[in-house]
Motif scaffolding. Structure first.
Motif, PDB file in Angstrom:
ATOM      1  N   GLY A  46      18.071  22.700 -13.150  1.00 56.79           N
ATOM      2  CA  GLY A  46      17.331  23.440 -12.104  1.00 56.79           C
ATOM      3  C   GLY A  46      16.117  22.663 -11.629  1.00 56.79           C
ATOM      4  N   ALA A  66      23.070  25.910 -17.970  1.00 54.51           N
ATOM      5  CA  ALA A  66      22.000  26.638 -17.256  1.00 54.51           C
ATOM      6  C   ALA A  66      21.136  25.648 -16.480  1.00 54.51           C
ATOM      7  CB  ALA A  66      21.134  27.391 -18.275  1.00 54.51           C
ATOM      8  N   THR A  88      22.259  27.220  -9.401  1.00 52.44           N
ATOM      9  CA  THR A  88      23.426  27.756 -10.052  1.00 52.44           C
ATOM     10  C   THR A  88      24.708  27.100  -9.621  1.00 52.44           C
ATOM     11  OG1 THR A  88      23.307  29.537  -8.414  1.00 52.44           O
ATOM     12  CG2 THR A  88      22.469  29.998 -10.646  1.00 52.44           C
ATOM     13  N   VAL A 144      25.989  24.969 -12.112  1.00 53.61           N
ATOM     14  CA  VAL A 144      26.577  25.703 -13.242  1.00 53.61           C
ATOM     15  C   VAL A 144      27.972  26.120 -12.897  1.00 53.61           C
ATOM     16  CG1 VAL A 144      26.327  27.704 -14.751  1.00 53.61           C
ATOM     17  CG2 VAL A 144      24.274  26.466 -13.974  1.00 53.61           C
ATOM     18  N   SER A 145      28.095  26.735 -11.715  1.00 53.75           N
ATOM     19  CA  SER A 145      29.397  27.215 -11.313  1.00 53.75           C
ATOM     20  C   SER A 145      30.389  26.093 -11.148  1.00 53.75           C
ATOM     21  CB  SER A 145      29.259  28.044 -10.036  1.00 53.75           C
ATOM     22  OG  SER A 145      28.685  27.263  -9.022  1.00 53.75           O
TER      23      SER A 145
END
Ligand SMILES: Nc1ncnc2c1ncn2[C@@H]1O[C@H](COP(=O)(O)OP(=O)(O)OP(=O)(O)O)[C@@H](O)[C@H]1O
Ligand SMILES: [Mg+2]
Length: 684
Positions: free
Chosen positions: A2, A20, A24, A27-28
């Motif tokens: 992030g 994490a 996101t 992440v996905s």
């Protein structure tokens, strides 16, 4: 993974797949970042920070593995962001350095202008001052301290200038004093004895310009023997370390010949207490020494005088009687006109001649004893010269040539003494030419300037007295012979009494001449060349006035009338004088002393048998002499003519007889002609 405001955090599984992250999508899409250096380092449990590149951006960060899961958790930040402060700080530091450098530069420029420039100006000025240029100005724009320094500097320069000027003035004053000292002042280097300094008198005395003497030694100016003596005295002074007084030091100079100096040598000490210089002061005492010599001569003459006077007095009285009687006998016989009278007269004349020679001798002796008072009369020197010369040279094979112009100055001289001078000189000249020759006599007028010596006395040989002349008119008499000449070693002594080179000489001839000329305020000198001859030169001060007309009288032909009173203590003198006067036609009475004469005179006046003339001896031993009697007689009869007679006298009365009331003077012995001339003059 992030992206935070400043920091990013990401959690990945053991395989490096993102679990994490703030974004996101990573992440996905299960993005694997195991290859990133930071994940590798974390998985390897390395704790240090790691730099890595991701998606075209440089990051820095660190991470740790979560124990329970074995997943690495990583935190990072872009390098740019992480080092922003550092960079900014570095920037500021750099900027500060630049600014500081700039400021320093400006300050240094200013400093150079306000500090260094004034200081270098001060240094320049200091150099100028050291070089003697005090015309520097010290006004400048600078800091207070430097300005003060500059002002101090100005004051100092001014003070130095003033002191230097003062020193210069003091030096000039001192120099001019030393320069004008009439004695020679010199300074020598004590080590080399070379001259360092000289004054004007030194230049004049040694006859070299100063520049040529500085740096030289005495060997450059004096003969070696003389220089050696001087040097040894220098050494003596330096060794003893105090003043050395040399009362008489003879040196030979280039322009003035031999000079006698009184020299004082003084060592001058340096800081190390050793002599650095030798100071010398020399007074030229040549003239003084010469005068001292003359004075010594005069003293010798005086002592002879005492003796001579005594002898001469008696001698003259005797001669007066002899001469008088001889003459009277002759006169009587001529009148009687008897046979054989001629031969007797001849004999008597011979006797008279001998007596006259004796008279000359006493005259010679007398000149020493006359106490400096010749009986001077205005006279023509030429007549005396000619008479004396012809008398001396009669019968000699020496011929005389006169060179005598008209209009010569007259002189006031004692004729007897002057004829004696010429007599002595001409006799010497005659004796120096035994085989004959020419005696040249010339007389000329000269006018002397003040201090004139060389101009007037063109004598380069030895002179008897070549002191400077007083200005005025002089009669110059030169008597030149062609005789043997006087040797160099004798020439300075020929005027000394008793100096003679002759077997039968007394050595009194020139001493007498010297004494007489001196008493006439004249000068006598000689120059001589061996084998060529000698020249005697006499200067006599000229007299003002006209020569009286000569009243030459042939006594025998003139008969006088009148009454004469004769006073003399010697009966024989009285008698001969009486007879002489009676033969001339006078009526005569005699007396033995002044008191008796006064009485006779007064009695005769009362009886109306007044004496017209009184002849008196100047001094009467133990009684009243003519000097006192004349006053009484003149009181009784102011018209009476009183004549003073003397054979010898130290008394100035004989020279200044008129002052004492006498009408005339006659020296014993005298001839009838002398007496007659005297009486005529006194009566006139
Ligand atoms: N014309 C001259 N030529 C050479 N020598 C001379 C001459 N005149 C003087 N002298 C020298 O000077 C000396 C001194 O002379 P001065 O007349 O005083 O004495 P003198 O002639 O020796 O003796 P006197 O007393 O008899 O005159 C002489 O002895 C002689 O040596
Ligand atoms: Mg002589």
């Amino acid at each position: 993974m992030g992206k935070g405001e400043i920091y990013y955090a990401v959690i990945v599984d053991r395989e490096g797949t993102i679990i994490a992250f703030p974004d996101t999508t990573f992440v996905s899409e299960r993005v694997n970042i195991k290859s990133l250096a930071i994940i590798e380092q974390t998985l390897a449990h390395k704790k240090n920070s790691t730099r890595f590149r991701f998606l075209e951006t440089d990051y820095i960060g660190g991470g740790a593995v979560v124990e329970s899961t074995g997943w690495p958790v990583v935190v990072f930040q872009s390098v740019e962001e992480a080092f922003f402060v550092v960079r900014r700080t570095r920037y500021f530091i750099l900027l500060s350095i630049v600014v500081a450098a700039a400021v320093a530069f400006i300050i240094s420029r200013l400093s150079i202008r306000r500090v260094v420039n004034p200081l270098s100006q001060l240094v320049k000025n200091a150099r100028k001052i050291a070089g003697g240029d005090y015309s520097v100005t010290m006004r400048m724009e600078s800091y207070l301290e430097i300005n003060e320094l500059a002002e101090d500097f100005s004051r100092m320069a001014k003070a130095i200038k003033n002191r230097e000027e003062e020193l210069k003035r003091a030096q000039t004053f001192l120099d001019s004093i030393i320069e004008n000292i009439p004695n020679m002042v010199f300074v020598k280097d004590a080590r080399t004895l070379k001259f360092v300094s000289f004054n004007k008198a030194g230049e004049e005395l040694l006859g070299f310009p100063r520049v040529s003497m500085i740096g030289k030694t005495d060997y450059d100016f004096h003969p070696p023997e003389e220089a050696e003596i001087i040097i040894s005295r220098n050494m003596e002074t330096l060794e003893k370390g105090s003043l050395l007084d040399i009362p008489e030091e003879k040196i030979n100079t280039k322009s003035r010949g031999e000079r006698i100096l009184h020299t004082k040598k003084i060592p001058i000490f340096g800081e190390d207490n050793r002599p650095t210089y030798l100071l010398g002061i020399s007074e030229d005492i040549t003239d003084y020494k010469r005068m001292e010599g003359e004075l010594l001569n005069m003293r010798k003459l005086e002592s002879i005088g005492v003796l001579a006077g005594g002898i001469a007095h008696d001698f003259n009285n005797i001669l007066t009687v002899i001469l008088g009687n001889i003459e009277l006998a002759g006169i009587l016989m001529e009148r009687e006109n008897k046979i054989q009278v001629a031969t007797i007269i001849e004999r008597l004349k011979e006797a008279a001649k001998a007596a006259l020679r004796a008279k000359d001798l006493t005259l010679q002796l007398l000149t020493f004893s006359r106490g400096g008072a010749p009986v001077k009369r205005l006279a023509s020197i030429v007549e005396i010269l000619k008479e004396t010369t012809s008398f001396v040279l009669s019968g000699s094979n020496v011929r005389c040539e006169f060179n005598i112009p008209e209009d010569l100055f007259f002189v006031e001289v004692d004729e007897g003494q002057m004829s004696q001078v010429f007599n002595n000189i001409v006799i010497n000249a005659d004796q120096s030419m035994p085989d004959g020759g020419v005696l040249k006599i010339s007389v000329e007028n000269v006018v002397a300037e003040v201090g004139d010596k060389a101009g007037l006395l063109e004598i380069n040989n030895v002179t008897a007295n070549d002191r400077p002349f007083e200005s005025g008119k002089y009669l110059k008499i030169s008597i030149s012979d062609q005789g043997t000449g006087v040797p160099e070693e004798d020439i300075a002594r020929i005027f000394d009494p008793y100096f003679t080179t002759k077997q039968r000489g007394n050595g009194l001839g020139l001493a007498t001449a010297f004494s007489i000329i001196k008493r006439h305020n004249g000068q006598i000198s000689v120059k001589s060349n061996i084998g060529l001859g000698s020249t005697f030169i006499i200067y006599l001060p000229a007299a003002e006035g006209e020569l009286p007309l000569e009243k030459r009288l042939e006594t025998q032909d003139i008969q006088m009338k009148g009454r004469v009173l004769v006073m003399d203590d010697e009966e024989a003198v009285r008698n001969v004088l009486t007879d002489m006067l009676e033969s001339m036609g006078y009526e005569v009475e005699g007396s033995g002393n002044g008191a008796e004469a006064v009485k006779l005179f007064s009695d005769a006046s009362k009886l109306d048998r007044r004496f017209d003339i009184v002849i008196m001896d100047l001094t009467i031993p133990g009684g009243m002499g003519g000097k006192e009697a004349v006053k009484i007689l003149l009181e009784m009869d102011p018209e009476v003519k009183v004549i003073v007679s003397s054979g010898y006298s130290n008394d100035p009365v004989m020279a200044e007889y008129k002052k004492y009331g006498f009408s005339g003077v006659i020296s014993k012995p005298f001839k009838v002609a002398d007496l007659s001339k005297m009486l005529t003059e006194a009566a006139g």
